[in-house]
Write a protein that holds these residues in place. Structure first.
Motif, PDB file in Angstrom:
ATOM      1  N   LEU A  62      46.901  13.819  32.342  1.00 42.96           N
ATOM      2  CA  LEU A  62      46.443  15.211  32.344  1.00 42.96           C
ATOM      3  C   LEU A  62      47.072  16.078  33.425  1.00 42.96           C
ATOM      4  CD1 LEU A  62      42.659  14.397  31.863  1.00 42.96           C
ATOM      5  CD2 LEU A  62      44.284  15.103  30.108  1.00 42.96           C
ATOM      6  N   GLY A  63      47.794  15.480  34.350  1.00 44.27           N
ATOM      7  CA  GLY A  63      48.399  16.246  35.441  1.00 44.27           C
ATOM      8  C   GLY A  63      47.542  16.212  36.692  1.00 44.27           C
ATOM      9  N   ASP A  64      48.155  16.500  37.811  1.00 39.39           N
ATOM     10  CA  ASP A  64      47.482  16.413  39.107  1.00 39.39           C
ATOM     11  C   ASP A  64      46.429  17.481  39.345  1.00 39.39           C
ATOM     12  OD1 ASP A  64      48.812  14.162  39.985  1.00 39.39           O
ATOM     13  OD2 ASP A  64      50.467  15.309  40.845  1.00 39.39           O
ATOM     14  N   GLU A  65      46.595  18.629  38.742  1.00 41.28           N
ATOM     15  CA  GLU A  65      45.709  19.756  39.040  1.00 41.28           C
ATOM     16  C   GLU A  65      44.669  20.008  37.954  1.00 41.28           C
ATOM     17  OE1 GLU A  65      45.743  21.224  42.020  1.00 41.28           O
ATOM     18  OE2 GLU A  65      47.328  19.806  42.526  1.00 41.28           O
ATOM     19  N   GLY A  66      44.370  19.011  37.144  1.00 40.84           N
ATOM     20  CA  GLY A  66      43.367  19.179  36.101  1.00 40.84           C
ATOM     21  C   GLY A  66      41.997  19.419  36.697  1.00 40.84           C
ATOM     22  N   LEU A  67      41.205  20.212  36.020  1.00 34.59           N
ATOM     23  CA  LEU A  67      39.886  20.595  36.510  1.00 34.59           C
ATOM     24  C   LEU A  67      39.021  19.385  36.835  1.00 34.59           C
ATOM     25  CD1 LEU A  67      37.884  22.892  37.067  1.00 34.59           C
ATOM     26  CD2 LEU A  67      37.204  22.763  34.671  1.00 34.59           C
ATOM     27  N   ILE A  68      39.113  18.357  36.021  1.00 35.35           N
ATOM     28  CA  ILE A  68      38.240  17.202  36.259  1.00 35.35           C
ATOM     29  C   ILE A  68      38.623  16.421  37.511  1.00 35.35           C
ATOM     30  CG2 ILE A  68      37.618  16.943  33.842  1.00 35.35           C
ATOM     31  CD1 ILE A  68      39.541  14.564  33.720  1.00 35.35           C
ATOM     32  N   PHE A  69      39.824  16.653  38.049  1.00 33.62           N
ATOM     33  CA  PHE A  69      40.236  15.935  39.255  1.00 33.62           C
ATOM     34  C   PHE A  69      39.994  16.715  40.531  1.00 33.62           C
ATOM     35  CE2 PHE A  69      43.082  14.155  35.958  1.00 33.62           C
ATOM     36  CZ  PHE A  69      42.475  12.919  35.905  1.00 33.62           C
ATOM     37  N   LEU A  70      39.700  17.988  40.405  1.00 34.71           N
ATOM     38  CA  LEU A  70      39.448  18.800  41.597  1.00 34.71           C
ATOM     39  C   LEU A  70      38.034  18.537  42.102  1.00 34.71           C
ATOM     40  CD1 LEU A  70      41.103  22.120  40.422  1.00 34.71           C
ATOM     41  CD2 LEU A  70      42.063  20.385  41.935  1.00 34.71           C
ATOM     42  N   ARG A  71      37.882  18.479  43.389  1.00 38.00           N
ATOM     43  CA  ARG A  71      36.591  18.107  43.973  1.00 38.00           C
ATOM     44  C   ARG A  71      35.913  19.283  44.646  1.00 38.00           C
ATOM     45  NH1 ARG A  71      36.427  12.517  46.762  1.00 38.00           N
ATOM     46  NH2 ARG A  71      34.275  12.918  46.270  1.00 38.00           N
ATOM     47  N   GLY A  72      35.783  20.373  43.940  1.00 39.49           N
ATOM     48  CA  GLY A  72      35.080  21.527  44.493  1.00 39.49           C
ATOM     49  C   GLY A  72      36.001  22.450  45.254  1.00 39.49           C
ATOM     50  N   GLY A  73      35.412  23.441  45.851  1.00 44.10           N
ATOM     51  CA  GLY A  73      36.170  24.378  46.668  1.00 44.10           C
ATOM     52  C   GLY A  73      36.806  25.494  45.858  1.00 44.10           C
ATOM     53  N   ALA A  74      37.654  26.255  46.525  1.00 44.21           N
ATOM     54  CA  ALA A  74      38.254  27.450  45.940  1.00 44.21           C
ATOM     55  C   ALA A  74      39.137  27.118  44.740  1.00 44.21           C
ATOM     56  CB  ALA A  74      39.068  28.186  46.999  1.00 44.21           C
ATOM     57  N   GLU A  75      39.905  26.048  44.823  1.00 41.89           N
ATOM     58  CA  GLU A  75      40.797  25.697  43.711  1.00 41.89           C
ATOM     59  C   GLU A  75      39.998  25.328  42.466  1.00 41.89           C
ATOM     60  OE1 GLU A  75      44.230  25.408  41.613  1.00 41.89           O
ATOM     61  OE2 GLU A  75      43.967  26.229  43.618  1.00 41.89           O
ATOM     62  N   TRP A  76      38.908  24.591  42.640  1.00 40.72           N
ATOM     63  CA  TRP A  76      38.047  24.231  41.503  1.00 40.72           C
ATOM     64  C   TRP A  76      37.476  25.498  40.862  1.00 40.72           C
ATOM     65  CZ3 TRP A  76      32.714  24.803  40.661  1.00 40.72           C
ATOM     66  CH2 TRP A  76      32.220  24.124  39.549  1.00 40.72           C
ATOM     67  N   LYS A  77      36.977  26.428  41.700  1.00 45.47           N
ATOM     68  CA  LYS A  77      36.412  27.674  41.170  1.00 45.47           C
ATOM     69  C   LYS A  77      37.468  28.485  40.418  1.00 45.47           C
ATOM     70  CE  LYS A  77      32.680  28.113  44.484  1.00 45.47           C
ATOM     71  NZ  LYS A  77      32.115  28.866  45.593  1.00 45.47           N
ATOM     72  N   LYS A  78      38.687  28.526  40.955  1.00 45.98           N
ATOM     73  CA  LYS A  78      39.763  29.263  40.305  1.00 45.98           C
ATOM     74  C   LYS A  78      40.079  28.655  38.938  1.00 45.98           C
ATOM     75  CE  LYS A  78      44.694  29.820  40.745  1.00 45.98           C
ATOM     76  NZ  LYS A  78      45.838  29.436  41.537  1.00 45.98           N
ATOM     77  N   GLN A  79      40.245  27.336  38.898  1.00 39.25           N
ATOM     78  CA  GLN A  79      40.543  26.647  37.632  1.00 39.25           C
ATOM     79  C   GLN A  79      39.410  26.846  36.630  1.00 39.25           C
ATOM     80  OE1 GLN A  79      43.238  24.988  36.635  1.00 39.25           O
ATOM     81  NE2 GLN A  79      44.391  24.918  38.540  1.00 39.25           N
ATOM     82  N   ARG A  80      38.191  26.694  37.091  1.00 39.76           N
ATOM     83  CA  ARG A  80      37.033  26.833  36.209  1.00 39.76           C
ATOM     84  C   ARG A  80      36.963  28.231  35.613  1.00 39.76           C
ATOM     85  NH1 ARG A  80      31.386  26.828  38.785  1.00 39.76           N
ATOM     86  NH2 ARG A  80      31.805  29.038  38.744  1.00 39.76           N
ATOM     87  N   SER A  81      37.237  29.249  36.427  1.00 38.20           N
ATOM     88  CA  SER A  81      37.175  30.617  35.906  1.00 38.20           C
ATOM     89  C   SER A  81      38.288  30.870  34.891  1.00 38.20           C
ATOM     90  CB  SER A  81      37.232  31.636  37.039  1.00 38.20           C
ATOM     91  OG  SER A  81      38.509  31.667  37.629  1.00 38.20           O
ATOM     92  N   LEU A  82      39.441  30.273  35.082  1.00 38.54           N
ATOM     93  CA  LEU A  82      40.526  30.413  34.108  1.00 38.54           C
ATOM     94  C   LEU A  82      40.156  29.771  32.776  1.00 38.54           C
ATOM     95  CD1 LEU A  82      43.622  29.667  36.372  1.00 38.54           C
ATOM     96  CD2 LEU A  82      42.975  31.873  35.395  1.00 38.54           C
TER      97      LEU A  82
END
Length: 138
Positions: A62-82
């Motif tokens: 799925l790639g390194d930056e997939g939503l399910i691999f992010l552990r919270g924080g700003a990057e998770w929120k950004k991905q989730r909103s997209l």
């Protein structure tokens, strides 16, 4: 074959709501079959406790930056909103013609491929039958 095992584990054993709870190594896990459940989980829980071997395989798939691999924080929120933008009703309705067009193109391509391969198989079988007739004295 692996897909069959996953289907057995996650589909055959799912409850009426499409949920399967299980242990993977030393962690409790939950499998969901309904997009609404996945959306609820992804929107409400950012704290993930990944299992290293599963994470390595998942990142390759799925790639390194997939939503399910992010552990919270700003990057998770950004991905989730997209991703959330793609799940609203208007976006799904507007995207339907595009998805149907792509599906039709895939079906057409597969049909042509099957026709071509089927024709090749028929020619090969016909040649084999004819060469066997010649060898059998028929």
């Amino acid at each position: 074959k692996t897909v069959d095992h996953f289907a057995h584990m996650f589909v055959d054993h799912a409850n009426e709501a499409g949920l399967t709870a299980f242990w993977m190594f030393h962690r409790r896990c939950l499998s969901v079959l309904d997009a609404r459940h996945a959306r609820t989980i992804l929107q409400s829980v950012s704290d993930r406790h990944p299992i290293p071997i599963v994470t390595r395989h998942g990142r390759k798939t799925l790639g390194d930056e997939g939503l399910i691999f992010l552990r919270g924080g700003a990057e998770w929120k950004k991905q989730r909103s997209l991703i959330a933008k793609a799940f609203n009703v208007k976006a799904l309705v507007e995207g339907r013609p595009l998805v149907l067009g792509i599906a039709r193109n895939i079906c057409c391509s597969l049909s042509k491929l099957c026709d071509r391969e089927g024709s090749d198989v028929m020619k090969k079988n016909s040649n084999e039958v004819n060469s066997n007739k010649g060898n059998s004295g028929g």
